[in-house]
Design a protein around this motif. Structure first.
Motif, mmCIF file in Angstrom:
data_model
loop_
_atom_site.group_PDB
_atom_site.id
_atom_site.type_symbol
_atom_site.label_atom_id
_atom_site.label_comp_id
_atom_site.label_asym_id
_atom_site.label_seq_id
_atom_site.Cartn_x
_atom_site.Cartn_y
_atom_site.Cartn_z
ATOM 1 N N ARG A 1 17.471 -16.247 -29.067
ATOM 2 C CA ARG A 1 16.161 -16.798 -29.349
ATOM 3 C C ARG A 1 16.234 -18.260 -29.791
ATOM 4 N N GLU A 2 17.349 -18.581 -30.435
ATOM 5 C CA GLU A 2 17.493 -19.956 -30.905
ATOM 6 C C GLU A 2 17.495 -20.884 -29.703
ATOM 7 N N ASP A 3 16.596 -21.853 -29.741
ATOM 8 C CA ASP A 3 16.511 -22.744 -28.594
ATOM 9 C C ASP A 3 17.653 -23.750 -28.565
ATOM 10 N N SER A 4 17.934 -24.278 -29.759
ATOM 11 C CA SER A 4 18.926 -25.349 -29.798
ATOM 12 C C SER A 4 20.322 -24.741 -29.759
ATOM 13 N N PRO A 5 21.235 -25.436 -29.119
ATOM 14 C CA PRO A 5 22.599 -24.926 -29.033
ATOM 15 C C PRO A 5 23.418 -25.184 -30.288
ATOM 16 N N LYS B 1 25.711 -27.024 -23.799
ATOM 17 C CA LYS B 1 26.068 -27.830 -24.957
ATOM 18 C C LYS B 1 24.870 -28.614 -25.470
ATOM 19 N N ILE B 2 23.942 -28.926 -24.601
ATOM 20 C CA ILE B 2 22.750 -29.642 -25.043
ATOM 21 C C ILE B 2 21.510 -28.891 -24.587
ATOM 22 N N GLU B 3 20.402 -29.211 -25.255
ATOM 23 C CA GLU B 3 19.148 -28.565 -24.865
ATOM 24 C C GLU B 3 18.680 -29.142 -23.533
ATOM 25 N N SER B 4 17.866 -28.358 -22.831
ATOM 26 C CA SER B 4 17.432 -28.875 -21.532
ATOM 27 C C SER B 4 16.470 -30.050 -21.718
ATOM 28 N N SER B 5 15.801 -30.120 -22.882
ATOM 29 C CA SER B 5 14.910 -31.267 -23.092
ATOM 30 C C SER B 5 15.727 -32.558 -23.210
ATOM 31 N N ALA B 6 16.857 -32.474 -23.915
ATOM 32 C CA ALA B 6 17.715 -33.653 -24.041
ATOM 33 C C ALA B 6 18.227 -34.067 -22.668
ATOM 34 N N TYR B 7 18.537 -33.052 -21.877
ATOM 35 C CA TYR B 7 19.025 -33.321 -20.528
ATOM 36 C C TYR B 7 17.950 -34.034 -19.710
ATOM 37 N N THR B 8 16.723 -33.534 -19.827
ATOM 38 C CA THR B 8 15.636 -34.131 -19.053
ATOM 39 C C THR B 8 15.436 -35.589 -19.432
ATOM 40 N N LEU B 9 15.557 -35.877 -20.726
ATOM 41 C CA LEU B 9 15.420 -37.272 -21.150
ATOM 42 C C LEU B 9 16.508 -38.143 -20.542
ATOM 43 N N GLU B 10 17.725 -37.606 -20.543
ATOM 44 C CA GLU B 10 18.842 -38.407 -20.044
ATOM 45 C C GLU B 10 18.726 -38.654 -18.543
ATOM 46 N N ILE B 11 18.284 -37.611 -17.797
ATOM 47 C CA ILE B 11 18.302 -37.813 -16.344
ATOM 48 C C ILE B 11 17.300 -38.888 -15.924
ATOM 49 N N GLU B 12 16.326 -39.158 -16.774
ATOM 50 C CA GLU B 12 15.427 -40.261 -16.427
ATOM 51 C C GLU B 12 16.194 -41.580 -16.365
ATOM 52 N N HIS B 13 17.064 -41.783 -17.372
ATOM 53 C CA HIS B 13 17.897 -43.006 -17.349
ATOM 54 C C HIS B 13 18.770 -43.019 -16.105
ATOM 55 N N ILE C 1 14.275 -21.353 -13.209
ATOM 56 C CA ILE C 1 15.397 -21.481 -12.271
ATOM 57 C C ILE C 1 15.446 -22.879 -11.664
ATOM 58 N N VAL C 2 14.341 -23.591 -11.756
ATOM 59 C CA VAL C 2 14.292 -24.925 -11.167
ATOM 60 C C VAL C 2 14.677 -25.971 -12.221
ATOM 61 N N TYR C 3 15.527 -26.863 -11.877
ATOM 62 C CA TYR C 3 15.829 -27.985 -12.776
ATOM 63 C C TYR C 3 16.153 -29.212 -11.947
ATOM 64 N N GLY C 4 16.003 -30.354 -12.553
ATOM 65 C CA GLY C 4 16.278 -31.589 -11.837
ATOM 66 C C GLY C 4 17.759 -31.872 -11.834
#
Lengths: 200, 576
Positions: free
Chosen positions: B524-528, B249-261, B370-373
């Protein structure tokens, strides 16, 4: 009197074991069993009487141990019967706390007449006691059998009930599969009726 | 209207009031409502939670409670529709909306009192300015008048009204008929250009449907500001966030930003409870994890095969793919005997080194992402769950609709499964999730081998003809469609393939001839961001097909089986 492998007071002991084993709230009153025990007591007593009379005329002491033994058996029968009745009374008292002043029909059939009378008198005295306390207003002691942990509980509605009004005028629509957080005191009855389910 | 200070404008306003919480059927919403429920419990606030599915459900739920409640909270639903228009509420009813669906409806955004959206307007993208989409009502009146006049002019017998209007005009304002006419035309033209502009803006705004910030996380931050946060609440927020990532539902970049919080919350709460903690207390860890489904509760081979990312990159449904998987295992030094048994029963050394071994070889085997936080929850001595495990488990619970088990039962079960004392439900859910995932894989394998994915030139489509216990539900179908699209693209030689979207459909109700239809954006579209919502709407109106856009996710619709061919034709034309 005693048969090959049967002892005195076996029947009476059986009564108590039967009561202990039953999983029902209260098993039907065992009229037949009680009568048989009473008969046994009577038989023992009559035999003892006859032999005691024999002793007073002849002064023959050889039968004394037998007399004592019979008397002990008789006493044991009596104790067992009393235990049976007392245990039932305890259960009947618990009934009052659990189900309120009216005995459910299916349970009523398993009580005998004196027991029903006892229940009614017990119920009456409990009611008059509850009325007398609590600064003239009375307290329903049967309300919370265990001290509540919180004033409010989380409940889940199991059947479509419709609108339910709280004491403060708030109207709540109870529909199947909705979840609510409500004052415990006011929804307790609904929980007991199986309309709501308390979730922990 | 946006509310930013949730504590002041949302929570404190509600203390002591009764609240109706309407929750959508998704994991994020369930987590959010679970957090809210525990907050409200602390303050002894009465609430009712009603699960709903779709717009019709929302309407029904509101109508049933209408009149009794003054405050309604919508979780993950209702943000994209004009709530006031839909529900026709009384004046004194206030709606709070906490919805991750985007774009938000402009009427909700610009409602001045009745609708409050929990969130930060700064995070929202290009909301049209008020002036550009609404015109002042007085303007509208006068312009309506003007419209009328024009109509009369062109018509035959409009002289009466013409006369009366002239009489109203002050004599000083005398203009010749020609001039007035001219002015009117200018005004009309302005209005027309303005309307065109408005339509363009609105189209651009509503064209794509996508997802915003996780609702559970928003609610958790409220709990944090109220100083009522604890480990459990945080874990639920993490599960909500992870769902958004896992279901794409969200891009992995958005996810990465959130997990910092989230990480800062984790370390704060861990330190807070440190003095009384022991090994068996619950603990949340942040660590790099693998995009392998449920591998802690499964065997390595199965987990790798049934994970979408891994399977698509290595094309595990083919014989060559299988060989490559074995090659990978050999290079990792993982004996097949070990890889085929439950992960928890593997040798301790292998288990400890599993992550490192795979990470080292990921690049070589073309699976670097395959690796993600992620986060893992530990409690007791044995219980160890990754956030993703919870998500898959709950997903399976939500989809486990049976004859004697309504969707509502599943919802409540999923709600229960979050609490720690209902561990058995979660474990059962995880078992069901394995079945779901393996049947998805088998379906993908057989459809790809039978070349059932067809192309119209502008999009792929894939149609299941039989009702299926797994794919007749939204999540199951979406997961399957994503897997199939990725699998098909991975196996296709066409250069165009990654740019085409996929439409998948599965019958839900054979007797009534209804199908569930889902649109998946191109690989190919990156954004969901998903444009199918709007496209479906237009295609349906073009070919007069009856579609039911009842889901809050606009890329999911229901359609009659008979209309399907017609609808796909219209869609082909539209997207060409």
């Amino acid at each position: 009197m005693a048969k090959s492998n049967k002892m005195f007071a076996d029947k009476a002991f059986e009564l108590i074991k039967e009561l202990e084993r039953s999983s029902q709230t209260i098993p039907p009153f065992d009229d037949d069993g009680v009568r048989q025990v009473l008969e046994e007591i009577k038989a023992i007593f009559e035999e003892n009487c006859a032999q005691a009379a024999n002793y007073s005329t002849s002064g023959d002491r050889t039968l004394w141990p037998l007399l004592n033994f019979r008397h002990a058996a008789l006493q044991r029968n009596k104790r067992c019967l009393l235990t049976y009745l007392y245990q039932r009374l305890l259960r009947i008292k618990a009934l009052r706390w659990e189900f309120g002043p009216i005995i459910p029909e299916d349970i009523k059939t398993s009580l005998c007449e004196p027991e029903v009378n006892f229940f009614n008198t017990y119920s009456k005295s409990l009611a008059s006691y509850m009325r007398s306390i609590g600064d003239g207003q009375g307290i329903d002691l049967t309300g919370d059998l265990r001290p509540p942990k919180s004033l409010y509980i989380e409940v889940r509605c199991i059947v479509d009930y419709g609108k339910f009004e709280l004491e403060d005028g708030e109207v709540i629509y109870l529909k199947k599969n909705s979840q609510h957080y409500l004052p415990r005191a006011q929804v307790e009855t609904l929980v007991r009726q199986g309309i709501l389910q308390h979730i922990t | 209207m946006f509310i930013q200070d949730l504590r002041q404008d949302f929570y404190n306003r509600l203390v002591g009031k009764r609240l109706l919480i309407i929750v959508n059927y998704d994991i994020d919403a369930i987590c959010a409502s679970k957090i809210l429920q525990s907050l409200f419990k602390y303050d002894h606030m009465l609430y009712s939670v009603v699960p709903i599915m779709g717009l019709a459900g929302l309407q029904r739920a509101y109508n049933e409670h209408q009149g009794d409640v003054k405050f309604v909270l919508l979780i993950n639903c209702g943000g994209c529709v004009d709530i006031v228009e839909l529900l026709q509420p009384e004046e004194d009813v206030t709606f709070f909306i906490c919805d991750a669906h985007r774009p938000l409806d402009v009427c909700n955004i610009y409602s001045d009192r009745q609708v409050c959206i929990l969130g930060d307007p700064a995070l929202e993208e290009n909301i049209p300015a008020f002036e550009s989409i609404f015109c002042q009502s007085e303007d509208e009146d006068s312009e309506n008048d003007a419209d009328d006049d024009v109509g009369n002019d062109s018509g035959a017998g409009g002289s009466d009204e013409e006369g009366s209007e002239k009489a109203q005009q002050p004599p000083a304002h005398k203009l010749s008929r020609l001039e007035r006419h001219e002015q009117r035309i200018i005004k009309q033209r302005q209005r027309r250009t303005w309307e065109n502009e408005r339509d363009r803006i609105m189209f651009e705004y509503t064209q794509y449907s996508f997802y915003g910030r996780s609702t559970a996380l928003t609610i958790f931050e409220l709990a944090w500001k109220l100083s009522k946060d604890n480990m459990d609440l945080l874990w639920w927020a993490i599960v909500g966030l992870t769902e958004q990532l896992i279901l794409g539902k969200i891009e992995s970049s958005a996810y990465t930003l959130e997990i910092e919080h989230v990480q800062s919350h984790v370390s704060r709460l861990t330190n807070k409870t440190n003095d009384q903690s022991n090994t068996s207390a619950s603990k949340i860890n942040f660590e790099n994890d693998l995009h392998l489904v449920l591998y802690r509760h499964w065997s390595v081979v199965e987990s790798m095969r049934y994970s979408m990312y891994c399977a698509c990159k290595m094309r595990l449904w083919t014989l060559r793919g299988e060989k490559r998987l074995h090659e990978l295992l050999v290079e990792m030094g993982l004996p097949l005997v070990q890889a085929r048994q439950m992960f928890s029963a593997m040798d301790l050394v292998l288990r400890q080194e599993f992550y490192k071994m795979l990470e080292k070889l990921a690049e070589k085997y073309g699976i670097p992402d395959i690796v993600y936080g992620s986060f893992t929850l530990n409690y007791g001595y044995r219980n160890r769950y990754a956030a993703a495990d919870y998500v898959y488990g709950m997903l399976a619970i939500l989809e486990s609709v049976k004859k004697d088990k309504t969707p509502e039962d599943c919802f409540l079960e999923a709600l229960d499964s979050l609490s720690r004392n209902h561990r058995d439900i979660m474990l059962e859910g995880i078992e069901n999730a394995k079945l779901l995932l393996s049947s998805i894989f088998k379906q993908v394998q057989s459809s790809l081998e039978a070349h059932q994915v067809l192309s119209t030139g502008t999009f792929f489509y894939y149609i299941l003809t039989e009702e299926n216990t797994y794919f007749s539900y939204p999540y199951g179908l979406t997961l399957l469609a994503k897997f199939i699209l990725n699998g098909h693209v991975a196996g296709s030689r066409s250069r165009q393939a990654p740019e085409l979207p996929l439409i998948a459909s599965c019958p839900v109700d054979v007797e009534r001839g209804l199908c569930l239809l889902v649109g998946i954006p191109p690989v190919r579209e990156d954004s969901p961001k998903n444009f199918f919502g709007k496209a479906f709407e237009q295609a349906a109106s073009k070919c007069n097909a009856v579609i039911l856009q009842d889901f809050f996710d606009s890329s999911l619709i229901q359609i009659r089986q008979n209309d399907m061919a017609k609808f796909l034709d219209a869609l082909t034309v539209l997207l060409a």
